[in-house]
Design a protein around this motif. Structure first.
Motif, PDB file in Angstrom:
ATOM      1  N   ALA A 181       4.369 -27.121  70.691  1.00 22.16           N
ATOM      2  CA  ALA A 181       4.641 -28.171  71.519  1.00 22.16           C
ATOM      3  C   ALA A 181       5.324 -27.706  72.763  1.00 22.16           C
ATOM      4  N   LEU A 182       5.862 -26.569  72.556  1.00 24.52           N
ATOM      5  CA  LEU A 182       6.823 -26.021  73.545  1.00 24.52           C
ATOM      6  C   LEU A 182       6.050 -25.900  75.028  1.00 24.52           C
ATOM      7  N   GLY A 183       6.685 -26.201  76.032  1.00 22.66           N
ATOM      8  CA  GLY A 183       5.914 -25.908  77.398  1.00 22.66           C
ATOM      9  C   GLY A 183       5.603 -27.226  77.837  1.00 22.66           C
ATOM     10  N   LEU A 184       5.613 -28.257  77.071  1.00 25.30           N
ATOM     11  CA  LEU A 184       5.132 -29.521  77.616  1.00 25.30           C
ATOM     12  C   LEU A 184       6.241 -30.217  77.877  1.00 25.30           C
ATOM     13  N   ILE A 185       5.985 -31.133  78.920  1.00 27.10           N
ATOM     14  CA  ILE A 185       7.296 -31.724  79.454  1.00 27.10           C
ATOM     15  C   ILE A 185       7.818 -32.963  78.491  1.00 27.10           C
ATOM     16  N   SER A 186       6.688 -34.051  78.140  1.00 26.86           N
ATOM     17  CA  SER A 186       7.301 -34.988  77.265  1.00 26.86           C
ATOM     18  C   SER A 186       6.419 -35.186  75.815  1.00 26.86           C
ATOM     19  N   LEU A 210       4.866 -21.417  87.051  1.00 27.61           N
ATOM     20  CA  LEU A 210       5.288 -20.335  86.382  1.00 27.61           C
ATOM     21  C   LEU A 210       5.621 -20.285  85.046  1.00 27.61           C
ATOM     22  N   LYS A 211       4.957 -19.111  84.306  1.00 27.32           N
ATOM     23  CA  LYS A 211       5.144 -19.158  82.974  1.00 27.32           C
ATOM     24  C   LYS A 211       6.456 -18.342  82.586  1.00 27.32           C
ATOM     25  N   LEU A 212       7.706 -19.217  81.952  1.00 28.40           N
ATOM     26  CA  LEU A 212       8.742 -18.319  81.396  1.00 28.40           C
ATOM     27  C   LEU A 212       8.907 -18.326  80.044  1.00 28.40           C
ATOM     28  N   GLY A 213       8.456 -17.429  79.363  1.00 30.69           N
ATOM     29  CA  GLY A 213       8.172 -17.496  77.878  1.00 30.69           C
ATOM     30  C   GLY A 213       7.440 -18.541  77.387  1.00 30.69           C
ATOM     31  N   PRO A 214       7.685 -19.479  76.720  1.00 31.04           N
ATOM     32  CA  PRO A 214       6.727 -20.582  76.095  1.00 31.04           C
ATOM     33  C   PRO A 214       6.731 -21.502  76.994  1.00 31.04           C
ATOM     34  N   GLU A 215       7.622 -21.421  77.977  1.00 30.33           N
ATOM     35  CA  GLU A 215       7.706 -22.789  78.940  1.00 30.33           C
ATOM     36  C   GLU A 215       6.999 -22.495  80.255  1.00 30.33           C
ATOM     37  N   THR A 222      24.615 -17.559  90.842  1.00 29.32           N
ATOM     38  CA  THR A 222      24.362 -16.224  90.800  1.00 29.32           C
ATOM     39  C   THR A 222      22.791 -15.954  90.771  1.00 29.32           C
ATOM     40  N   ALA A 223      22.212 -15.117  91.294  1.00 27.78           N
ATOM     41  CA  ALA A 223      20.420 -14.891  91.451  1.00 27.78           C
ATOM     42  C   ALA A 223      20.143 -14.822  89.964  1.00 27.78           C
ATOM     43  N   SER A 224      19.304 -15.693  89.766  1.00 37.86           N
ATOM     44  CA  SER A 224      18.159 -15.624  88.662  1.00 37.86           C
ATOM     45  C   SER A 224      17.574 -14.483  88.357  1.00 37.86           C
ATOM     46  N   THR A 225      17.452 -13.670  87.270  1.00 39.24           N
ATOM     47  CA  THR A 225      16.896 -12.545  86.971  1.00 39.24           C
ATOM     48  C   THR A 225      15.512 -12.552  86.316  1.00 39.24           C
ATOM     49  N   PHE A 226      15.115 -13.951  85.837  1.00 36.32           N
ATOM     50  CA  PHE A 226      14.058 -13.930  85.366  1.00 36.32           C
ATOM     51  C   PHE A 226      12.782 -13.506  85.835  1.00 36.32           C
ATOM     52  N   VAL A 227      11.850 -12.872  85.268  1.00 41.47           N
ATOM     53  CA  VAL A 227      10.614 -12.603  85.740  1.00 41.47           C
ATOM     54  C   VAL A 227       9.538 -13.546  85.236  1.00 41.47           C
ATOM     55  N   PRO A 228       8.888 -14.361  85.835  1.00 45.57           N
ATOM     56  CA  PRO A 228       7.743 -15.104  85.304  1.00 45.57           C
ATOM     57  C   PRO A 228       6.730 -14.261  84.736  1.00 45.57           C
ATOM     58  N   SER A 229       6.089 -14.466  83.378  1.00 42.65           N
ATOM     59  CA  SER A 229       5.128 -13.567  82.932  1.00 42.65           C
ATOM     60  C   SER A 229       3.780 -14.146  83.489  1.00 42.65           C
ATOM     61  N   GLU A 230       3.908 -15.037  84.096  1.00 39.87           N
ATOM     62  CA  GLU A 230       2.493 -15.633  84.683  1.00 39.87           C
ATOM     63  C   GLU A 230       2.566 -16.605  85.845  1.00 39.87           C
ATOM     64  N   VAL A 231       1.931 -16.575  86.907  1.00 43.18           N
ATOM     65  CA  VAL A 231       2.185 -17.413  88.016  1.00 43.18           C
ATOM     66  C   VAL A 231       0.711 -17.849  88.404  1.00 43.18           C
ATOM     67  N   ARG A 232       0.384 -19.182  88.044  1.00 40.44           N
ATOM     68  CA  ARG A 232      -0.634 -19.632  88.443  1.00 40.44           C
ATOM     69  C   ARG A 232      -0.987 -21.035  89.617  1.00 40.44           C
ATOM     70  N   ILE A 233      -1.777 -20.702  90.414  1.00 48.30           N
ATOM     71  CA  ILE A 233      -1.807 -21.819  91.432  1.00 48.30           C
ATOM     72  C   ILE A 233      -3.113 -22.634  91.198  1.00 48.30           C
ATOM     73  N   ASP A 234      -3.066 -23.817  90.835  1.00 47.24           N
ATOM     74  CA  ASP A 234      -4.061 -24.762  90.546  1.00 47.24           C
ATOM     75  C   ASP A 234      -4.865 -23.988  89.203  1.00 47.24           C
ATOM     76  N   LEU A 253      13.752 -27.967  78.453  1.00 44.28           N
ATOM     77  CA  LEU A 253      12.383 -26.970  78.387  1.00 44.28           C
ATOM     78  C   LEU A 253      12.621 -25.969  79.464  1.00 44.28           C
ATOM     79  N   LEU A 254      13.275 -26.030  80.326  1.00 40.31           N
ATOM     80  CA  LEU A 254      13.471 -24.955  81.315  1.00 40.31           C
ATOM     81  C   LEU A 254      14.202 -23.815  80.873  1.00 40.31           C
ATOM     82  N   LEU A 255      14.547 -23.932  79.609  1.00 37.91           N
ATOM     83  CA  LEU A 255      15.620 -22.742  79.022  1.00 37.91           C
ATOM     84  C   LEU A 255      14.636 -22.005  78.367  1.00 37.91           C
ATOM     85  N   PRO A 256      14.314 -20.694  78.654  1.00 39.51           N
ATOM     86  CA  PRO A 256      13.646 -19.901  77.847  1.00 39.51           C
ATOM     87  C   PRO A 256      14.385 -19.212  76.541  1.00 39.51           C
TER      88      PRO A 256
END
Lengths: 215, 453
Positions: free
Chosen positions: B362-367, A137-142, A98-110, B390-393
């Protein structure tokens, strides 16, 4: 500029190079003159997509021709140069398709924040400059990091592995088709797509994979 | 890095890069054969401490979705074992969800040797003993209910139960598709050698054979991130009481070889080819099925209370056995973020320890790397620690996976162990203006001038 390169020349593709990036490096406005150059006929056959090149491919870079235009002094003139826009299109899906519904809070290029075109559903379209390298792409803290131009052609082991990884099948990070994780991902993909499950990447699997991935 | 996605730019409408979320459990829990009555799906009171560790995992990972997988040993036929393992999984699932009706079903519908009524209703006698119903006055459903209450309680003794929405299929299928299933004998942890198999197949060797095969009879629960989306109709595993047809569709291409007794004994984790089902193999490899690699749960904001010591998988630290009085802490650092994790207590060798750490910075970091320190003296260095999931919000809990035997003694050194060195990615061409290099001023001249291109 100091990084100007002399043309004509042969350019050896490095990881991350796509034709748009190569063209810009040599101060071309678009990849067209490189792509359409007669000396690259073989390359066009081998790599049907100018945006997906394999590390080691040789590209002929034709001579950069400066066009001279006479204009009277004591007047203002506007010159237009057409650029060839590139886009990064990312289609996000859940495991079940199914299509993901998340919206990135921030998109950064370089590192620079950009505004993604608002798009319905899973597809995110991000305008790109040809030298853009890393889109985060920022998704919450990730953070989800994509490397632009790093995708290898589908007929390379790396290209297959990268597409399997993008599709969530976790083929690992080694270009070894006999590795268990790689074979597991290939077989799982074949199984999901009703192909004969043999763990080997043949033409049918290749084309289904390219189709599923979207390029 | 494996966590980066390689993508291509495009100028064509139809092209895109599909990025799909993987199906990725972040922890697993296992119930051993010893906690079932022999050759049956009847749970024993001995499982309560095990269940405490499961409850600890559930509480520490809010919203996590569970899926239960039963396993049989390699004795007997595929179809029989498939249902038997499904019944064991169902029995546990019923306990976790407090579904007395499922136990009623298992009671009234025996499956070969798994008959709750055999030996003069042994299951009921066992339960009456456990709940001290000496007169036998309790009706069956009330007895089941009471026995469930006895088994399913947390460390403080409070009763425990889960709603059906805590499972992967969210109870969307009445028969528990994606919530609970049996793998039969397709995914053993141990495969005999040909010689062992022959030696143990004699009728008088049954007891011995059952003993050696014990490791294969188990029920595994996988924990999936809260936002995992599963459609029950396309979930690959058949329901717990269904046949093996759908199982076989997910077999490895070399399943015949995997299921054949070879020259040598094969045992997980050293042998990677004992599972016939590729789908299960992939799940198990993510969490490192118990007995393979350990999964330890790291949790946002360590609770003030003394942690219940779940007896699940934990940190084993032989290096600390010698001087168990010194203060120990685990330091996690990645890209300049340093998270200090106080240790509760130093355990003796062989004992499992459960750590809950605040890893949010430390979240958002890969390793991430971890170091054990005794006081300020670095004692051991941990390697091979990966943040997964980590990809899981919107998941507070994050799991660290560590390999066994990762602790390497290291001589004291005065320098800090982690020197944060941010590595900016720079590309010299980035700053060059790309847009129209000509000054966009004044009205456009007639015609259009095109620079080189």
């Amino acid at each position: 500029m100091s990084d100007d390169k002399l043309t004509p020349t042969e350019h050896a593709i490095r990881l991350g190079d796509h034709l748009g990036r190569v063209a810009t490096t040599y101060r071309f406005r678009s990849f067209g003159p490189l792509w359409n150059d007669a000396a690259n006929a073989q390359l066009r056959l081998r790599r049907p997509n100018p945006h997906i090149m394999a590390a080691g491919d040789a590209v002929h870079v034709p001579e950069l021709i400066y066009q001279e235009v006479d204009r009277p002094t004591d007047a203002r003139h506007r010159f237009r140069a057409e650029l060839h826009p590139l886009e990064l299109k990312l289609a996000f899906f859940e495991w079940n398709g199914t299509a993901s519904t998340f919206v990135p809070s921030e998109v950064r290029i370089d590192g620079k924040e950009v505004v993604a075109e608002p798009s319905a559903g899973a597809l995110k379209v991000i305008p790109l400059e040809p030298l853009a390298d890393r889109c985060a792409l920022k998704l919450g803290p990730e953070e989800l990091v994509t490397r632009i131009g790093f995708l290898q052609p589908i007929d390379t082991v790396a290209g297959v592995r990268q597409r399997l990884n993008n599709l969530g099948l976790r083929a690992g990070d080694a270009d070894d088709p006999t590795a268990l994780g790689f074979r597991s991902a290939v077989e799982e993909f074949q199984c999901d797509h009703h192909l004969p499950v043999d763990g080997k990447v043949g033409p049918a699997t290749r084309s289904a994979l390219a189709k599923a991935h979207g390029c | 890095m494996a966590d980066d996605f390689a993508v291509a730019p495009t100028d064509v409408a139809a092209e895109r890069n599909q990025i799909r979320r993987p199906l990725k459990p972040f922890a697993s829990w296992q119930l051993d054969d010893a906690h079932f009555a022999f050759d049956s799906s009847v749970l024993l009171p001995s499982m309560t401490p095990e269940l405490v560790s499961l409850i600890g995992l559930v509480r520490a990972s809010p919203g996590a979705k569970l899926s239960v997988f039963g396993h049989a040993d390699t004795t007997g036929n595929d179809e029989y074992n498939k249902v038997l393992s499904g019944r064991r999984a169902l029995a546990l699932f019923a306990l976790l969800t407090r579904r007395v009706d499922l136990w009623e079903f298992l009671f009234t519908n025996p499956h070969g040797g798994d008959d709750w009524r055999k030996s003069d209703n042994f299951a009921l006698r066992l339960m009456r003993d456990a709940v001290e119903d000496k007169t036998g006055a309790l009706p069956r459903t009330a007895l089941f209910e009471k026995f469930m209450t006895l088994l399913a309680k947390d460390a403080s003794g409070a009763p425990f139960g889960l709603p059906k929405t805590s499972f992967l299929g969210k109870g969307a299928d009445a028969k528990g598709k994606a919530d609970v299933q049996g793998c039969g004998e397709f995914n053993p942890l141990l495969m005999f050698s040909k010689a062992e198999q022959q030696a143990l197949s004699a009728a008088n060797k049954k007891t011995e054979r059952d003993k050696v095969q014990e490791v294969n009879r188990r029920v595994t629960v996988f924990f999936f991130p809260a936002d995992t989306q599963v459609t029950v109709s396309t979930w690959p595993c058949p329901r717990a009481l269904e046949g093996t047809t759908d199982c076989r569709k997910r077999f490895w291409s070399d399943h015949v070889q995997r299921r054949t007794f070879g020259e040598r004994r094969r045992e997980q984790p050293t042998a990677e080819d004992t599972f016939a089902c590729r789908f299960y193999d992939r799940l198990a490899r993510e969490t490192a099925d118990p007995g393979n690699i350990e999964a330890t749960l790291f949790h946002a904001a360590p609770p003030a209370r003394a942690p219940a010591p779940p007896r699940g998988r934990g940190i084993r630290d032989p290096g600390l056995v010698a001087a168990p009085t010194a203060e120990t802490k685990l330091i996690a650092a990645a890209q300049g973020t340093r998270v200090e994790i106080p240790s509760r207590a130093v355990k003796t060798q062989g004992e499992d320890e459960h750590h809950e750490f605040d890893l949010r910075p430390a979240l958002g970091l890969i390793s991430l790397e971890a170091t054990l320190e005794r006081g300020t003296v670095p004692h051991t260095t941990a390697v091979g620690v990966d943040l997964i999931g980590l990809l899981l919000p919107s998941r507070a809990a994050t799991v660290l996976r560590r390999t066994l035997g990762f602790l390497i003694p290291e001589p004291p050194t005065p320098t800090p162990l982690f020197v944060p060195e941010p590595v900016p990615i720079e590309f010299e061409d980035l700053d060059r203006p790309f847009a129209n290099p000509f000054e966009p001023e004044g009205p456009p001249p007639e015609g259009r001038d095109v620079a080189n291109g």
